[in-house]
Design an enzyme around this catalytic site. Structure first.
Site, PDB file in Angstrom:
ATOM      1  N   ASP A 190      -1.231 -17.771  -0.721  1.00 17.27           N
ATOM      2  CA  ASP A 190      -1.243 -16.925  -0.974  1.00 17.27           C
ATOM      3  C   ASP A 190      -2.724 -16.394  -1.211  1.00 17.27           C
ATOM      4  OD1 ASP A 190       0.490 -14.569  -0.512  1.00 17.27           O
ATOM      5  OD2 ASP A 190       1.971 -15.396  -1.345  1.00 17.27           O
TER       6      ASP A 190
ATOM      7  N   GLU B  30       7.103  -5.517   3.899  1.00 17.32           N
ATOM      8  CA  GLU B  30       7.898  -6.175   2.985  1.00 17.32           C
ATOM      9  C   GLU B  30       9.179  -5.168   2.711  1.00 17.32           C
ATOM     10  OE1 GLU B  30       7.170  -8.607  -0.566  1.00 17.32           O
ATOM     11  OE2 GLU B  30       8.501  -8.165  -1.963  1.00 17.32           O
TER      12      GLU B  30
ATOM     13  N   GLU C  99      -2.884  -8.475   0.226  1.00 18.08           N
ATOM     14  CA  GLU C  99      -1.991  -7.481   0.128  1.00 18.08           C
ATOM     15  C   GLU C  99      -2.851  -6.542   0.808  1.00 18.08           C
ATOM     16  OE1 GLU C  99       0.825  -7.862  -3.143  1.00 18.08           O
ATOM     17  OE2 GLU C  99       1.668  -9.300  -2.449  1.00 18.08           O
TER      18      GLU C  99
HETATM   19  O1  KIV Z   1       4.130 -14.624  -2.694  1.00 15.90           O
HETATM   20  C1  KIV Z   1       5.714 -14.478  -1.628  1.00 15.90           C
HETATM   21  O2  KIV Z   1       6.959 -15.313  -1.876  1.00 15.90           O
HETATM   22  C2  KIV Z   1       5.632 -13.740  -0.704  1.00 15.90           C
HETATM   23  C3  KIV Z   1       6.693 -13.588   0.015  1.00 15.90           C
HETATM   24  C4  KIV Z   1       7.627 -12.581  -0.474  1.00 15.90           C
HETATM   25  C5  KIV Z   1       6.447 -12.816   1.740  1.00 15.90           C
HETATM   26  O3  KIV Z   1       4.423 -13.199  -0.298  1.00 15.90           O
END
Ligand code: KIV
Length: 279
Positions: A98, A197, A130
């Site tokens: 991420d 999500e 995102e």
């Molecule tokens: O940060 C995370 O764990 C996520 C998942 C909930 C998809 O983005």
């Protein structure tokens, strides 16, 4: 099904590294994609050997590793630390990291600089961002730098202060329509997958039918190409978090509590270590 030397069941006989291309093939062949989060070497190593397809180094590290109430505080440096640790434990799974809040929303130049840094310092396979239209320029710039990108639509925890709630998203027609448009824009831009999500199952199914790239759901029902859960939630590390979409596959909170209580008793009663455990 194949069984490796340690007796772990791998979901297929194919132990080759999972790639973005393989995810697309899995969608085409109707094979569901399994994805879990991990943030450290030991957990990543276990779930990789257990046959998970994709490991997400989620910014949920902010919650489950650091105890913050949102994902917002986690930094690029911290995501690199978690990403590198996970990469050290993984042989087969595709690893997605991420991009944290604030590292790509500003402008595409900053986004590429942060993306390149994360890729160089972790050697991960893909990054996740995102948002749809609002972050499209950053998504395109990162893809142009040769970095695979997974999108993330529906409930976007980095925008919690805008929503004010973690409730189900896109229940109304307007928001559902925008989500579909965003998913198509991300696909056109070249994203290799999209996480959906906490949206209605019907909408997730429609998006999945419309897209040629895989959709991975969390709280998005069964009509998606794969599922993702936060590892601490599915292993039952936290009894306080029980959303409807969560299935617990273990109760580690109770198991760890029992083990630690036993250890404390053994130490206090001089039952540990024994002679056999001494030099
Ligand atoms: O940060 C995370 O764990 C996520 C998942 C909930 C998809 O983005």
């Amino acid at each position: 099904m194949s069984e490796d030397k340690k007796g772990y069941l791998a979901p297929t006989g194919n132990r080759k590294k999972v790639t973005a291309l393989r995810l697309r093939e899995m969608k085409q062949q109707g094979e569901k994609i399994s994805m879990l989060t991990a943030y450290d070497y030991s957990m990543a190593s276990v779930i990789d050997q257990a046959g998970i397809d994709v490991i997400l180094v989620g910014d949920s590290a902010s919650n489950v590793m650091a105890g913050n109430s949102t994902t917002l505080p986690v930094t690029v440096d911290q995501m690199i630390y978690h990403g590198r640790s996970v990469m050290n434990g993984v042989k087969r799974a595709m690893v997605v990291i991420d991009m944290p809040f604030g590292s790509y929303q500003g402008n595409p130049y900053e986004a590429v600089a942060n993306a390149v840094r994360i890729m160089k310092e972790t050697q991960a396979d893909c990054l996740k961002l995102e948002g749809g239209k609002e972050v499209l320029e950053s998504v395109r710039a990162i893809l142009n730098a040769g970095i695979p990108v997974t999108g993330h639509l529906g409930l976007m925890p980095q925008s919690i202060n805008k929503y004010g709630t973690y409730a189900v998203r896109a229940k109304e027609e307007g928001e559902a329509g925008k989500l579909m448009e965003d998913a198509l824009l991300l696909q056109e831009a070249g994203c290799c997958a999209v996480v959906l999500e906490k949206i209605p199952a019907g909408l997730a199914g429609k998006v999945t039918e419309e897209l040629t790239i895989p959709t991975i759901g969390i709280g998005a029902g069964p009509h998606v190409d794969g599922q993702v859960l936060v590892i601490h939630d599915m292993l039952g590390m936290n009894n306080d978090f029980s959303p409807r979409f969560l299935r617990r596959y273990a109760n580690l909170f109770d198991d760890i509590t029992a083990a630690v209580r036993q250890y404390v008793n053994d130490v206090k009663s001089s039952g540990f270590p024994s002679e056999g455990e001494s030099y």
